[in-house]
Scaffold this motif. Sequence first.
Motif, PDB file in Angstrom:
ATOM      1  N   ILE A  52       0.833  -1.213   0.000  1.00  0.00           N
ATOM      2  CA  ILE A  52       0.000   0.000   0.000  1.00  0.00           C
ATOM      3  C   ILE A  52       0.862   1.255   0.000  1.00  0.00           C
ATOM      4  N   ARG A  76       8.969 -18.062  -6.392  1.00  0.00           N
ATOM      5  CA  ARG A  76       7.687 -18.160  -5.689  1.00  0.00           C
ATOM      6  C   ARG A  76       7.538 -16.964  -4.742  1.00  0.00           C
ATOM      7  N   ASN A  78       5.855 -14.134  -1.965  1.00  0.00           N
ATOM      8  CA  ASN A  78       5.211 -14.143  -0.638  1.00  0.00           C
ATOM      9  C   ASN A  78       5.670 -15.301   0.227  1.00  0.00           C
ATOM     10  N   GLN A  79       6.942 -15.601   0.222  1.00  0.00           N
ATOM     11  CA  GLN A  79       7.450 -16.656   1.092  1.00  0.00           C
ATOM     12  C   GLN A  79       7.960 -16.027   2.390  1.00  0.00           C
ATOM     13  N   ALA A  96       8.652  -6.487  -4.360  1.00  0.00           N
ATOM     14  CA  ALA A  96       8.110  -5.123  -4.410  1.00  0.00           C
ATOM     15  C   ALA A  96       6.596  -5.187  -4.374  1.00  0.00           C
ATOM     16  N   GLY A  97       6.013  -4.784  -3.268  1.00  0.00           N
ATOM     17  CA  GLY A  97       4.550  -4.704  -3.177  1.00  0.00           C
ATOM     18  C   GLY A  97       3.889  -6.074  -3.124  1.00  0.00           C
ATOM     19  N   PHE A  98       2.616  -6.086  -3.459  1.00  0.00           N
ATOM     20  CA  PHE A  98       1.874  -7.343  -3.444  1.00  0.00           C
ATOM     21  C   PHE A  98       2.392  -8.272  -4.521  1.00  0.00           C
ATOM     22  N   ARG A  99       2.166  -9.533  -4.323  1.00  0.00           N
ATOM     23  CA  ARG A  99       2.595 -10.526  -5.297  1.00  0.00           C
ATOM     24  C   ARG A  99       1.783 -10.404  -6.589  1.00  0.00           C
ATOM     25  N   PRO A 100       2.378 -10.811  -7.713  1.00  0.00           N
ATOM     26  CA  PRO A 100       1.569 -10.904  -8.928  1.00  0.00           C
ATOM     27  C   PRO A 100       0.667 -12.133  -8.826  1.00  0.00           C
ATOM     28  N   LEU A 101      -0.394 -12.144  -9.636  1.00  0.00           N
ATOM     29  CA  LEU A 101      -1.301 -13.295  -9.610  1.00  0.00           C
ATOM     30  C   LEU A 101      -0.585 -14.544 -10.083  1.00  0.00           C
ATOM     31  N   GLU A 102       0.135 -14.406 -11.166  1.00  0.00           N
ATOM     32  CA  GLU A 102       0.759 -15.583 -11.747  1.00  0.00           C
ATOM     33  C   GLU A 102       2.234 -15.623 -11.383  1.00  0.00           C
ATOM     34  N   GLU A 103       2.706 -16.802 -10.963  1.00  0.00           N
ATOM     35  CA  GLU A 103       4.123 -16.941 -10.662  1.00  0.00           C
ATOM     36  C   GLU A 103       4.907 -17.005 -11.955  1.00  0.00           C
ATOM     37  N   HIS A 105       7.424 -18.763 -12.807  1.00  0.00           N
ATOM     38  CA  HIS A 105       7.816 -20.126 -13.192  1.00  0.00           C
ATOM     39  C   HIS A 105       9.178 -20.185 -13.886  1.00  0.00           C
TER      40      HIS A 105
END
Lengths: 107, 367
Positions: A52, A76, A78-79, A96-103, A105
Motif C-alpha cells: 500500500i 515463488r 510471498n514466502q 516489491a509490493g503485493f505478489r503478482p497473480l501468476e508466478e 515459473h
Amino acid sequence: MMTDSRFFRRENGTYDTVCLQIDGVQTHARATDTVAAALLAFGPAPTRTTGISQSPRTPFCMMGACFDCLVTIDGRPNQQACMITVQDGMCITHQAGFRPLEEPHDG
Amino acid sequence: MEQGNTDTTIIGGGVVGLSVAFGLLKAGQSVTVLDGENADLRASQGNFGLTWLQGKGAHFAPYARWTKHAINLWPAFAQELQDMTGIDLAFQATGGYEFFTDNAEFDAFTADLAAQAKTLGDDFRYQTLTGDALRAALPGIGEQIVGATFCPHDGHVNPLRVLQALRVAVQRLGGVIIPNWKVHSISPHASGFKVHHATHAPRLTPHLILCAGLGSADLAPMLGFRTAIRPQKGELMITERIQDRLPFVSSTVRQVDEGGIQIGGTKADVGPDDRETTSKMKSLAQHAIAVWPTLKDVNVVRSWGALRVMTPDGYPVYARAPEMPAAQMITCHSGITLAPAHASTLVDWILNTQNAPDLKAFDDDRF
C-alpha cells in the motif's frame, strides 16, 4: 559476504555452508540459517516493500508472525523467509509490493 | 430507572438497522439503535459485499422491482455516505458474472433471467455467454466453465466499510447507538413498548423497529409476527493480496478493493453454527480454480463462516405488528444490496407518509 550488516555472526564452532543468490549477488550462508537470518547477515537493504505505502521492510519478528520478511524464493512470491531454511543454490529476490497473480515459473 | 425518550428505537445495529436509522434521521426523526453483543451472529460482519440484481425476484416480481430500485440508488447512496464520513465504500458498479460448470444449472438460471427480464422490462439488461464466448471476452477463464451470465447492473462494495460508514453517519446525524444492549424481550406498554435487557433497566419507546437479523427469530413472535427466521450458513475464504486486478466480479469470486480475492457462495442449513468446514473450503478453492486457473498458486490467508438471515420464502419482510402498528419488523438477507432503499424509500413506508411505497407483497401475513 557483505560487511555492512547490522548483524554479526558469533564465530563459535564450524558450520556447513551453502551457496545462495540474493538479488543476483552470489553469497553464502550457514546451512542451518533461515532465509531471514541469511538476509540479515547479508546486508542492511530492505528485503521487500509493502503493497500500500511502498514502505521498506526487513525481517523483524523471526518467528512467523509479522510477515515483514516476505520475499520471492526461487520464483515463488510471498514466502516467509523466517520460516524457511536455506538450501544450496536458492535464489532469493526482493519483493516489491503485493505478489503478482501468476508466478513467473522461471525457477 | 427506565430510560428512553427518542421517537424511534431500532433493535439491531447491523447494516439493516443502521440503514433504516440513517434514513429516519435524515427525515428528522430521533433514533436510538440498540446493538447486541460482539459474539452475536452478525451477518453484517461476514458477508460477501455484492450489490446484486441478477436472478433476484425472478419468480417474485415485487422483489425484482424492489431490488432494481435499490440498485438504481446505490451510486448516490455510496457518494452520500462517503461525503458525510470520509470513508471510501469502494463501491463499483462493474457489472457481474455468474459462472456455471453444469449445463443444466446454466440453462435453469438463464430461464430465471428471462423471467426477471419479463418483469423488469427495458430497465433490465443481461447477457448469456457460452463458455467459449466467455473465454474470448475474458481470456484466463478455465475450460470447466460451460457458460456464464453477465448483468451490467451488478457490482460490489466493501461491506465492512459500509457498516462503519453507517455507524459514523448515524452518530453524526445525532443518532444514538448503544452497544452491548442485547434485547431479551419486548412487552407492550401504555406509551408504546417496553424493551427489556437481561440485567439493565428496561427502556420505553413509542415506536419500535425490529431489525435484529437472526436475533429477530426470538423477538418477532413477542410482537405477534408470524415470520419464522432461520440461519443459512455461507462459507468464505480470502487470499493474500494480489498486485494484478481480476478483470471480473462474480457472485462467487471477486477481488476486494485491498487486493485479496474473496471466494464464497456456499449454502447450508445447519442451524446457528457459523464455523467454517474443510470440505466447503476445498469446494470453494476448486470452484475458484475452475473459474480462474491461475489462482491455484495463491495462498488463502483467512476463512470464515457467516449466517444469512432467511425468511421461509427468502424474500424480505416489511411489516407492522398485527395488533401493534407502532412496532415494525424489517428483515432480509440482502442488507447490503437493499441498503439504499432501506435508507430512503422504506422510511416513507415506516413513517406512513403520502409517498409510502406499496410493500404489501412483503407483509408478514403471507406466512
